[in-house]
Design an enzyme around this catalytic site. Structure first.
Site, PDB file in Angstrom:
ATOM      1  CG  ASP A  67     -18.673  40.012  55.898  1.00  0.00           C
ATOM      2  OD1 ASP A  67     -18.272  41.112  55.458  1.00  0.00           O
ATOM      3  OD2 ASP A  67     -18.764  38.987  55.193  1.00  0.00           O
TER       4      ASP A  67
ATOM      5  CB  ALA B  52     -26.148  31.944  45.791  1.00  0.00           C
TER       6      ALA B  52
ATOM      7  N   GLY C  73     -20.385  31.787  46.458  1.00  0.00           N
ATOM      8  CA  GLY C  73     -19.598  32.941  46.833  1.00  0.00           C
ATOM      9  C   GLY C  73     -18.169  32.560  47.154  1.00  0.00           C
ATOM     10  N   GLY C  74     -17.443  33.494  47.723  1.00  0.00           N
ATOM     11  CA  GLY C  74     -16.027  33.282  47.992  1.00  0.00           C
ATOM     12  C   GLY C  74     -15.762  32.331  49.138  1.00  0.00           C
ATOM     13  CG  MET C  75     -15.713  33.178  52.748  1.00  0.00           C
ATOM     14  SD  MET C  75     -15.913  33.959  54.362  1.00  0.00           S
ATOM     15  CE  MET C  75     -17.362  34.968  54.071  1.00  0.00           C
ATOM     16  CB  ALA C  76     -20.337  29.173  51.819  1.00  0.00           C
ATOM     17  CB  THR C  77     -21.626  26.412  47.226  1.00  0.00           C
ATOM     18  OG1 THR C  77     -20.396  26.711  46.560  1.00  0.00           O
ATOM     19  CG2 THR C  77     -22.725  26.211  46.183  1.00  0.00           C
ATOM     20  CB  VAL C  78     -26.321  29.101  49.395  1.00  0.00           C
ATOM     21  CG1 VAL C  78     -27.636  28.895  50.139  1.00  0.00           C
ATOM     22  CG2 VAL C  78     -25.397  30.001  50.193  1.00  0.00           C
TER      23      VAL C  78
END
Length: 653
Positions: free
Chosen positions: A152, A36, A38-43
């Site tokens: 969060d 996945a 997102g705005g802060m990280a990639t998993v």
């Protein structure tokens, strides 16, 4: 899977073009797939080649590493998150840096996040909503206990497992990003739909901030919507700051009052009116579940659609509120005038040739001046509340007294969070450090954390005497001290393998890194009995006394051993005795003396027999031939004390 903020499943082309696929991170994690982004990280899914297990590898985006302090903050928060051990928390196994990007290695969860569930199925049953909220609070309770605040809470950070409770993820990531950007940009990180009022107005967070977000999440689980759905992010943030969260029964009329009151309790605008601790919030949910009618518990709201596309809870950077706006198109009819209030103003006066040109120009100028005034006022307000003017530099306070540091911050109007801790280097009552540190920036209505020294951590020395070696070591560890040299010695009073003595007296204080030496008993000291035969009485006694043995003396006559010397010993030489034991031996009294019997007037034969029976040797002197055979005298004379075996001379006539 384990996701972050607004992560969504990647497209296939990302899998193909992603340069990290196949990379071995830190000689341990082999990246196999992108999970996945997102705005802060990639998993990513990665194989832990050291422990042979799959993990979720969350790699921060490069733009978050642009700030010099981000990696340090990220590492600190990751270490804090790794301290949380709870079945409702996604475990953090490891952290590190690849290039300039920080990463976390976490438990790989096989299941969707709560956002996916809400979008595909809508609201859940009342009982399931309350149970999920309770499980999230139980995870938060474990986190808050070790001093970690999530900051969060949102559906993307709640993972649904096939078995067991829901799992909460992304502890500490929000704070790392927030602190690395907030000190200079003045922006506020957080998902606006779940942001607490104090975050909007003060930038302040604590455990109660998490409870507010759980209350919003419970509202969404029940209704399928977040409060004020459809508003812009800025409008939504202002609603959180200025308005109470609406009762979910306004959307779901059949919800009991108890549920409305629970949501209101969790989302009170004033943090002081929310639960002070997670346990109180959990108990409140348990009370609602206990009285929830069965026909209500199994129902779910079916009229709500899926989450509004504008508010799929994407994590947003909420910039300071500005007054920039576009005037409504109907404000200036029959013109093509467009006015935008920002740092520059553009005006299209293509309709200025109309008959009412002067009036229109005046109206336009009036509007421009009005909007400029509002923009300037709004800009000043923003500058002083959220912009650079709202932040002050933290002074250097390390090394000053706590009272002086508090006075300095109070005079600046800054709130104070005091943490007292031990320090080996800073005297008690003095400041160790601040957070933010000296030279950093804090909102003028914010708080600075003061770390105040309690001095050296002194530990009380425990009593060790009489304990076994292992018990003594454990007692020192429990007391926060170290075991030093362990020696052995003989002891007449302490059993073998138990502590005889210790270097520091029990009950006294030592520094936390102090060392305590102790002595273990070898038991009673074995002593070999010496040879005493032939020694004088004094020599024998002295020899035994020097060894710690007790002399037991007997006396006897001896024709062969000089008086005052040892004839024999009952405790044989070479045998093993112990200190304080008795050794028995015999001292010579010399030859035994016997009185010469009186044989005067006795016949020679009888007298001789009497003397010989007494142990004497007999010699005879006969006078006048000894014709009468009568003893007239003896030499030595009768009654004389002589040694047994002595010669007695009889005079016979």
């Amino acid at each position: 899977m384990s996701t972050t903020d607004d992560t969504q499943p990647p497209r296939d082309d990302r899998q193909i073009s992603d340069p990290l696929l196949g990379v071995l991170v830190d000689n341990r994690y082999r990246i196999t797939a992108q999970l996945a982004r997102g705005g802060m990280a990639t998993v990513y899914v990665a194989d832990d080649e050291r422990l042979d297990r799959p993990v979720a590898l969350k790699i921060m985006h490069p733009h978050l590493a642009d700030r010099e302090d981000f990696v340090a903050r990220f590492r600190r928060e990751a270490r804090a998150a790794a301290r949380i051990v709870h079945p409702g928390v996604v475990s953090v196994f490891d952290q590190g840096v690849i290039g300039s990007q920080g990463y976390l290695a976490m438990d790989l969860i096989d299941g969707p996040n709560l956002r996916v569930l809400l979008q595909s199925h809508g609201p859940v049953t009342v009982e399931r909503a309350l149970t999920m909220a309770r499980e999230i609070l139980e995870a938060l309770e474990a986190a808050h206990t070790v001093g970690v605040i999530h900051r969060d809470i949102k559906p993307e950070n709640v993972l649904i497992c096939a078995q067991g409770p829901v799992r909460l993820t992304d502890f500490g990531l929000a704070r790392a990003v927030f602190e690395s950007s907030h000190s200079t940009t003045g922006s506020m990180l957080g998902t606006v739909a779940y942001v607490a009022p104090e975050v909007v107005t003060q930038g302040h967070t604590d455990a109660r901030t998490d409870f507010y977000a759980v209350g919003i999440l419970l509202y969404e689980l029940l209704t399928g919507l977040v409060p004020w759905c459809g508003k812009t992010p800025i409008q939504m943030a202002m609603h959180h700051a200025q308005d109470d969260v609406p009762a979910p029964s306004q959307i779901v009329p059949w919800l009991p009052t108890d549920v409305d009151e629970l949501v209101a309790y969790l989302t009170a605008r004033d943090p002081d009116y929310r639960p002070p601790h997670a346990r109180e919030a959990i108990e409140a949910i348990n009370q609602v579940l206990a009285v929830l009618p069965p026909e209500i518990a199994g129902q779910r709201f079916r009229e709500a659609g899926t989450q509004n596309s504008d508010f799929e809870a994407n994590t947003s950077i909420v910039e300071p509120v500005t007054m920039t706006a576009a005037l409504p198109s109907g404000l200036l009819e029959n013109t093509h005038t467009t006015i935008r209030t920002s740092s520059s103003v553009s005006v299209d006066l293509s309709a200025a040739h109309t008959p009412h040109r002067g009036r229109r120009i005046a109206l336009i100028l009036t509007v421009i001046l009005s909007v400029l005034g509002v923009a300037i006022a709004g800009g000043l307000w923003w500058w002083n509340e959220y912009g650079p003017g709202a932040y002050v530099e933290v002074p250097t306070l390390a090394g000053s007294t706590a009272d002086n540091a508090q006075s300095v911050l109070e005079n600046m109007g800054i709130g104070i969070l005091r943490e007292d801790e031990f320090s080996d280097d800073v005297m008690s009552g003095y400041v160790i450090d601040t957070d933010p540190s000296a030279g950093g920036h804090v909102h003028k209505n914010g708080e600075v954390r003061l770390r105040i020294s309690k001095g050296i951590d002194m530990k009380v020395v425990p009593p060790l005497e009489g304990l076994s070696h292992k018990e003594a070591i454990n007692a020192l560890i429990d007391a926060g001290l170290k075991a030093g040299t362990v020696s052995e010695e003989w002891s007449e009073t302490v059993k073998k393998d138990l502590v005889v003595s210790q270097s520091a007296t029990a009950g006294t204080s030592l520094a936390h890194d102090g060392t305590v030496h102790f002595v273990i008993s070898k038991g009673r000291e074995p002593i070999t009995v010496p040879t005493l035969t032939g020694l004088s009485a004094d020599e024998a006694k002295g020899s035994l006394t020097a060894l710690g043995l007790l002399p037991q003396v007997n006396e006897a006559f001896s024709d062969t051993v000089e008086e005052g010397k040892v004839i024999s010993q009952d405790t044989e030489s070479g045998t093993t005795q112990y200190r304080g034991d008795t050794v028995t031996y015999t001292i010579s009294k010399g030859p035994e003396l016997i009185a010469v019997p009186n044989v005067f007037g006795k016949q020679e034969k009888d007298a001789k027999a009497l003397l010989e029976s007494a142990g004497f040797t007999v010699e005879v002197n006969r006078f006048l031939g000894g014709v009468f055979g009568t003893v007239r005298s003896t030499d030595p004379a009768a009654g004389t004390m002589v040694r047994r075996g002595s010669v007695i001379t009889m005079s016979v006539v």
